[in-house]
Structures are given as C-alpha cells and as structure tokens.
Design an enzyme around this catalytic site. Sequence first.
Site, PDB file in Angstrom:
ATOM      1  N   CYS A  32       0.820  -1.199   0.000  1.00 12.88           N
ATOM      2  CA  CYS A  32       0.000   0.000   0.000  1.00 12.88           C
ATOM      3  C   CYS A  32       0.862   1.260   0.000  1.00 12.88           C
ATOM      4  CB  CYS A  32      -0.885   0.056   1.241  1.00 12.88           C
ATOM      5  SG  CYS A  32      -1.961  -1.356   1.424  1.00 12.88           S
ATOM      6  N   GLY A  58       0.564   0.137  -5.119  1.00 11.07           N
ATOM      7  CA  GLY A  58      -0.712  -0.561  -5.052  1.00 11.07           C
ATOM      8  C   GLY A  58      -1.594  -0.163  -6.206  1.00 11.07           C
ATOM      9  N   ASN A 132      -0.333   1.499   5.720  1.00 14.79           N
ATOM     10  CA  ASN A 132       0.544   0.650   4.926  1.00 14.79           C
ATOM     11  C   ASN A 132       1.254  -0.268   5.912  1.00 14.79           C
ATOM     12  OD1 ASN A 132       3.823   1.168   3.492  1.00 14.79           O
ATOM     13  ND2 ASN A 132       2.414  -0.478   3.073  1.00 14.79           N
ATOM     14  N   GLY A 133       1.156  -1.560   5.719  1.00 14.57           N
ATOM     15  CA  GLY A 133       1.887  -2.461   6.602  1.00 14.57           C
ATOM     16  C   GLY A 133       1.069  -3.654   7.040  1.00 14.57           C
ATOM     17  N   TYR A 272      14.089  -2.802  -4.043  1.00 12.24           N
ATOM     18  CA  TYR A 272      13.102  -3.076  -5.074  1.00 12.24           C
ATOM     19  C   TYR A 272      11.882  -2.164  -5.088  1.00 12.24           C
ATOM     20  CZ  TYR A 272       9.321  -5.864  -7.241  1.00 12.24           C
ATOM     21  OH  TYR A 272       8.247  -6.288  -7.976  1.00 12.24           O
TER      22      TYR A 272
END
Length: 492
Positions: A32, A58, A132-133, A272
């Site tokens: 996210c 996302g 996010n997470g 990445y």
Amino acid sequence: MSHEVTPQLWTGDYYNEGSGKDGLFDKLKDECGVFGVYGHSDSASLSYYGLHALQHRGEESAGICVSDRSEFHYHRGMGLVKEVFDKDMMASLVGDIAIGHVRYSTSGDSKLTNAQPLVFKYRDGDLAVATNGNIVNAPQIRRELEQSGSIFQTTSDTEVIAHLIARSSKDLVEAAKDAFNRIVGGYAFLIMTNDKLLVASDPHGLRPLCMGMLGDAYVFASESCAFETIGAKLIRDIEPGELLILDEQGLREDRFEEKKHRKSLCAMEYVYFARPDSDMNGSNQHAARKRMGSRMALESFVDADIVTGVPDSSISAAIGYAEQTGIPYELGLIKNKYSGRTFIQPSQELREQGVKMKLSAVRRVVEGQRVVMIDDSIVRGTTSRRIVNLLREAGATEVHVRITSPPFKNPCFYGIDTPDRRELIASQMSIEEMCKEIHADSLAFLSPEGLITAIAGNNAEDKKGGLCLACFDNDYPTRTDFGGEEKFGCSC
Ligand code: SF4
C-alpha cells in the site's frame, strides 16, 4: 520441490502479470501507499497527484477522504487512481484535511469494502484510517474484540485500530496511543477526524513515511517522490514510535512508545519497492541501487560482453555494476508498461507467449553476447528462469545472474506479500541448485554486509544500518509468534 507453474495469463479482461502462485511474474508485491494533507484548501487534488506518484505501491484500489471540518467527503474504488476518480468526483471532495490510499491486495480480499481509507462513525464524529503495513497480532485482537461485541465491516485488519480507538473512553490522542501500544507489526498510519490528523510510524520504523511542506500546509507520504509531484519540500522521515498530531494548535510532535528501538526500515524498499527518485533516511534510492550494483561487481565479478538490468527496479544497479567493471551497460530487456489489461482475447498460441507481453529481450543487443543479468531478488525462481530463457532465446551465449540482495529465505510479517517459507526457493535450495533451476551459467547474491554498506555507508550507526533484514537473516525486529494466530504478509 517443483517450481513449474501453469500460468493463468488471462483472467477475464486482465492479463495476469502475476504475483501469486499462478502468476507469470512471481515478484514480491508492496502492499500500500498512503498520502495525507493538513491545512490546504485543495487537499483532494494534492492527494490525487500524490497517490498517482505512489501508484507503484498498489494498483488494485484507491481512495481519498477529505474533511471540511464538519463532515467527511470520500470516494473509493477498484482500479488505478486515474480510473477511480473523475473531474466531478474530485469537485465533490471539498476540505483542507485529507488522507488517501492506494492498495494492492492478495486476490482473496480484493474487494471494494476493503479499499481504504476506511471510514467510520464514532462517538466524537467521523474517523478515517489509512495504513501501509501489517499488524502481526491483528487476528488475536480482532477475535477478542468480536467476542466482546465488536462487529467488523471489512476483512482488513486496519479496522482493528479503529475499533480500539472507538471503544476507548479516553480522548483521541490517548486512545490512539493505547491502540498503537496494543498492536505489533510494521506500519505507517494516517488517522483523520473532522478536525485532526494523526500520523504514526511503528516502534521500529519498518514502513516508510515522510513529512513535507507545501507553503504552510503539511503533507505526508509513503515516499518522497509524491512531494516532488505536487511541488512540496521534503522535511524529514517520521521516526519510529512517533505520533504527530495536527489540529488547530498546529503540529505537535509526540511519541506513543517511550522506549526508543533500533530503526529497522525495510531493506527491500531500497532493493526493489521504492521509486528511484524517492529519498529515505537521507539516501536516494537510485544512488543506493547503483552502489548495490557496484558492490556486487566487487563481490562477484564475471567477465562478460554486456550488463543488463531487469526493468524497472534493477536498471540503477546494472548501471552501477557496469560502471564498476567497465563492461558496457545495455538495454537487453524492455518492459511493456501497458500490458495490464486487454480487451482482445488472444489465441492459445499467443497466450503461451505471455511472458513476452510483459518483457522482451532485445535480440540485436543480446545476440551472440555473454550477458550479466542484474535482478533485485529471487522469490520462487520462476521469474528468473523465464527471463534467463528469454535472453537465451534471443541469442545470448551465456547468462550470468547477479542478485542485488541476499537470498530471500524468510516470509515478511510487515506488509510485503510473500509466499510461505516452503515456496521460497532460497530456503529450499543451495545457490548451485538455484543456478541450475533458473538455467543460468552462474548465480551470485549480494552479501548482507554489501547490502548494508551500499544503503547506509560504512559509518552506519548500528551494524544493520538501521534496516530490517529479516527476510534474509531471520532476525525479526518484533515478536512474530502469537500462538499460531500471527499473520504474515499484509493487513491493509
Ligand atoms: S522482512 Fe524483508 S520485506 Fe519484510 S520488512 Fe523486513 S526487509 Fe522488508
């Protein structure tokens, strides 16, 4: 173990680039991206462009919730930011506080009810949450809350924090602190009420979150590239365990966790996930990836004619490898950015060529050449083998694979969608066996020390350079065992 999968390339109208077992590309997926604004009359437009810059984090749903200080205006939908919002929709999002979200989800829970920001009514008005997470102990807390009467609207674990806040008799800030002290995991949270914005990072700073300014307005984002897009200035990263409160009194810097832990920012953000133009912890992603490539060359040199990077994330590292070795960098692989959706059902023959719809080897570049192929990670091994095969089919005489991270052996508990440990090729095979499995002439991984030095430099404050490296070294910064109820992957 067998790594051969039957790719289901087209699902309805969608070309399945794949991240899961059946996908063509078994790359890791970030989960996210979040974006927030406090104190700007055009908060919705800023959020739109901010989320657009975070789209790579996302692609399955997007949402923006705006407060005009008396009520919320919000919209969420499935798809890309540009597909979810139109001009009329944006015109209805009026207010000077906003939070927004882009979400990737695993296929089972890819539905609109889980799209964020999640919006609730609670005793003091409206509450919106974007995260996010992953909350490792969310299943346990959720079960306890359900047993004591809470009714959940979604399958997203993000809702857990809203319930913990809503059930508390304390004021919002104290309730939020209690809630953050209950949950365990890696997360970046934005919480909005009618007149406040709360911004929090987990006690180890596992997921990225930064603050910027645009005039007098405050902006927050998973990555600083979102600030560039809207003309805001990056101020700083949100610190581990920090809680920022923005309201009519301005910005207050507080903490929900008094104890200061070692910072453990996700190393895979550098390897990445993050965009090359983002800065984290004072380090630019493109520059860090170049150093990874350069370090890789020092650790595992192989004589070759050209160096190429798997687009997009490994191009910076390939440039670094080429600069260090003097072997020319070439565009040996090209990614088609527009392969996500098709309305023409292809013939069976074309379907089987699916990999080439996403990625092509440039025959004129690689034919007759010994190629060093730089990539960021190997998950199940299927992607690497397909790309090596592409290069060979295009005439490469040798393909030497260099991975700019250590072997990925352990699942992530902090928001990255990873398969079960048994499906991670590096946890099942030696490097020699992996080399054979992906059809490469040679294979080497960057050492953990090499990765830390490339990201944090030689003067890193701690021996891990302020990074989480758990997927490589199995040393998780938090507790991960919650009696079999723990959750890995993502809970957004
Ligand atoms: S386990 Fe790996 S992917 Fe997960 S936060 Fe740590 S470094 Fe990132």
